[in-house]
Design a protein around this motif. Sequence first.
Motif, PDB file in Angstrom:
ATOM      1  N   LEU A   4     -46.861 -77.989  28.004  1.00  0.00           N
ATOM      2  CA  LEU A   4     -45.867 -78.969  28.449  1.00  0.00           C
ATOM      3  C   LEU A   4     -46.067 -80.310  27.739  1.00  0.00           C
ATOM      4  O   LEU A   4     -45.095 -80.957  27.317  1.00  0.00           O
ATOM      5  CB  LEU A   4     -45.951 -79.145  29.961  1.00  0.00           C
ATOM      6  CG  LEU A   4     -45.415 -77.993  30.811  1.00  0.00           C
ATOM      7  CD1 LEU A   4     -45.724 -78.230  32.288  1.00  0.00           C
ATOM      8  CD2 LEU A   4     -43.909 -77.823  30.609  1.00  0.00           C
ATOM      9  N   GLY A   5     -47.329 -80.726  27.624  1.00  0.00           N
ATOM     10  CA  GLY A   5     -47.598 -81.954  26.887  1.00  0.00           C
ATOM     11  C   GLY A   5     -47.187 -81.835  25.434  1.00  0.00           C
ATOM     12  O   GLY A   5     -46.633 -82.779  24.842  1.00  0.00           O
ATOM     13  N   PHE A   6     -47.437 -80.679  24.845  1.00  0.00           N
ATOM     14  CA  PHE A   6     -47.046 -80.390  23.465  1.00  0.00           C
ATOM     15  C   PHE A   6     -45.535 -80.504  23.297  1.00  0.00           C
ATOM     16  O   PHE A   6     -45.036 -81.104  22.336  1.00  0.00           O
ATOM     17  CB  PHE A   6     -47.530 -78.988  23.125  1.00  0.00           C
ATOM     18  CG  PHE A   6     -47.545 -78.638  21.659  1.00  0.00           C
ATOM     19  CD1 PHE A   6     -47.409 -79.606  20.683  1.00  0.00           C
ATOM     20  CD2 PHE A   6     -47.696 -77.317  21.255  1.00  0.00           C
ATOM     21  CE1 PHE A   6     -47.428 -79.283  19.339  1.00  0.00           C
ATOM     22  CE2 PHE A   6     -47.719 -76.970  19.917  1.00  0.00           C
ATOM     23  CZ  PHE A   6     -47.584 -77.955  18.959  1.00  0.00           C
ATOM     24  N   LEU A   7     -44.793 -79.956  24.240  1.00  0.00           N
ATOM     25  CA  LEU A   7     -43.333 -79.996  24.185  1.00  0.00           C
ATOM     26  C   LEU A   7     -42.807 -81.426  24.243  1.00  0.00           C
ATOM     27  O   LEU A   7     -41.920 -81.818  23.474  1.00  0.00           O
ATOM     28  CB  LEU A   7     -42.749 -79.167  25.326  1.00  0.00           C
ATOM     29  CG  LEU A   7     -41.231 -79.191  25.490  1.00  0.00           C
ATOM     30  CD1 LEU A   7     -40.534 -78.671  24.243  1.00  0.00           C
ATOM     31  CD2 LEU A   7     -40.820 -78.372  26.714  1.00  0.00           C
ATOM     32  N   ILE A   8     -43.348 -82.215  25.155  1.00  0.00           N
ATOM     33  CA  ILE A   8     -42.888 -83.600  25.312  1.00  0.00           C
ATOM     34  C   ILE A   8     -43.124 -84.402  24.035  1.00  0.00           C
ATOM     35  O   ILE A   8     -42.234 -85.119  23.556  1.00  0.00           O
ATOM     36  CB  ILE A   8     -43.607 -84.258  26.507  1.00  0.00           C
ATOM     37  CG1 ILE A   8     -43.168 -83.597  27.816  1.00  0.00           C
ATOM     38  CG2 ILE A   8     -43.327 -85.764  26.554  1.00  0.00           C
ATOM     39  CD1 ILE A   8     -43.994 -84.002  29.022  1.00  0.00           C
ATOM     40  N   THR A   9     -44.311 -84.281  23.453  1.00  0.00           N
ATOM     41  CA  THR A   9     -44.614 -85.068  22.262  1.00  0.00           C
ATOM     42  C   THR A   9     -43.850 -84.577  21.032  1.00  0.00           C
ATOM     43  O   THR A   9     -43.415 -85.387  20.208  1.00  0.00           O
ATOM     44  CB  THR A   9     -46.127 -85.033  21.977  1.00  0.00           C
ATOM     45  OG1 THR A   9     -46.591 -83.681  21.947  1.00  0.00           O
ATOM     46  CG2 THR A   9     -46.888 -85.798  23.048  1.00  0.00           C
ATOM     47  N   GLU A  10     -43.674 -83.255  20.894  1.00  0.00           N
ATOM     48  CA  GLU A  10     -42.922 -82.735  19.749  1.00  0.00           C
ATOM     49  C   GLU A  10     -41.475 -83.220  19.763  1.00  0.00           C
ATOM     50  O   GLU A  10     -40.917 -83.592  18.730  1.00  0.00           O
ATOM     51  CB  GLU A  10     -42.956 -81.206  19.745  1.00  0.00           C
ATOM     52  CG  GLU A  10     -44.267 -80.601  19.310  1.00  0.00           C
ATOM     53  CD  GLU A  10     -44.522 -80.778  17.828  1.00  0.00           C
ATOM     54  OE1 GLU A  10     -43.773 -80.226  17.013  1.00  0.00           O
ATOM     55  OE2 GLU A  10     -45.494 -81.479  17.499  1.00  0.00           O
ATOM     56  N   CYS A  11     -40.885 -83.214  20.928  1.00  0.00           N
ATOM     57  CA  CYS A  11     -39.508 -83.700  21.062  1.00  0.00           C
ATOM     58  C   CYS A  11     -39.423 -85.174  20.687  1.00  0.00           C
ATOM     59  O   CYS A  11     -38.532 -85.592  19.941  1.00  0.00           O
ATOM     60  CB  CYS A  11     -39.024 -83.470  22.489  1.00  0.00           C
ATOM     61  SG  CYS A  11     -37.344 -84.034  22.798  1.00  0.00           S
TER      62      CYS A  11
END
Length: 487
Positions: free
Chosen positions: A392-399
Amino acid sequence: MISGRTIAKNVSVMMASQLTTWALSFVLAIFLPRYLGADLTGVVAIATSIWLMGQVFISFGMDTHLTKSVARDPTLTVDLMLTSLLIRSLLFVLTSGVVALYSWIMGYDATANWVLVIEGICFLFLAYSGAFSAVLVGLERMEFISIANIASKVILTGGSLLLIMLDAGLYLVISVNIIAAIVLCVILLWAIQRLYPLRLQFRFAGISTMFAQSWVYLISAFAMTVYQQIDKLFIAALVDTRTVGWYSTAMNLFGTMMFLPVVFGTVIFPSMARSYASGDSKLNLIAQRSFDLMFMLSVPVGLGLVVIGQPFVDLLYGPEFYQSGIILMLLGVVLIFTYLNTILGQLLISVDRTGSWNIVMFVAIAVTLPLDLWLVPWTHATYQNGALGGVLGFLITECGMVVTAIFLLPRNTLGWSNVRSTLLTLCAGVLMMATSWWLRTDWMLLSIIVAAITYVGAVLALRIIPRQEMEIIRHGIMSILGRLRRN
């Protein structure tokens, strides 16, 4: 400027290589976790993450510097490469001490320490091969990189599978990585020797210059690697090694899907760098087409993982890795943004906005740390799977990085045509999911076939790809198939 025919040739060469190595990596990604189990898979993943971050300092950003410098002046090839190899050797010794200190602080057991030693030897040769590959990319001789990668991967996969069948144990199985890395180095060095005969003469005066001109890329590489690897170390510290095993298994499958943007970005980078340096107006056209292509490729792969992620993991690994399926489904969404970030990052570096991209990466790291500290324990307590917090953290930062990178590009690099292509591609992806979702559990193969037909049909019906580019794609596919048949 490199011709369109040369770009097409390099893309087809790299694609043929990557398709082969992807298949071999995929086979190993299936059997290795099943043999080791979730706990030992986690141990190997932690050691690999530590050395991946250590390798950043060993390489010191010199790969990108070598590629750009050799592309602009090939006569400097030998001097730059030998200087880089000397620096890497010295930095490896320093990095090994830091890794040993970290292991002592964390209280790793004997198994983890032996895995760290084996991985460290492997990463020394990978650091050398990184210099050789960077030189060959600058010289635009990707065929040698392809040959080396295939040979190395064949040895790694074949040797690992043989030792798994012989039940040779953890240490012997992962030691095959060292042999594969040595083979990779030897082939790449042989290729460079053919192009530019080597002489064992180090220019010690060039060491300070190499450091001075590479440190900016060190920052970029450090930020990227820490950003990609820190989740595993957080999960290990906040939860347990088994959860790292679930996470790394899903991430390995995710990683096998990254060959498309890596190949394209590697091939197109020298062209973008030269176009910007010479003020060529074609840079915007290259950027726009690259963005559209990456998004068009990412949507079926990413949303396809959302559809079949759970049944796929169940089929490959069984109930011990059930939690990896949920992780893989969520990583499918992440993949779309990661594809775009790969090409956007290459573009920003080629237009000399590396410093700005570095800031974005460090901000992403700064955001990732508190997100992991919050999300990993929360998902562990709520869903008994702390790895979901890392994703989830990965998704937020990638976006966030995609949005920021677009704003950092030079004015008019991307246009409204990219907005149109993005929206239509999303429509095609949603339609693909709608037609294939209901078949995913009992008829997974049929689900994949239906998804592929639906997506391709929607792309053609919506006319997302201009006719001229369709011809280029058709020519590229035929070249790849031709090379595969010859191999």
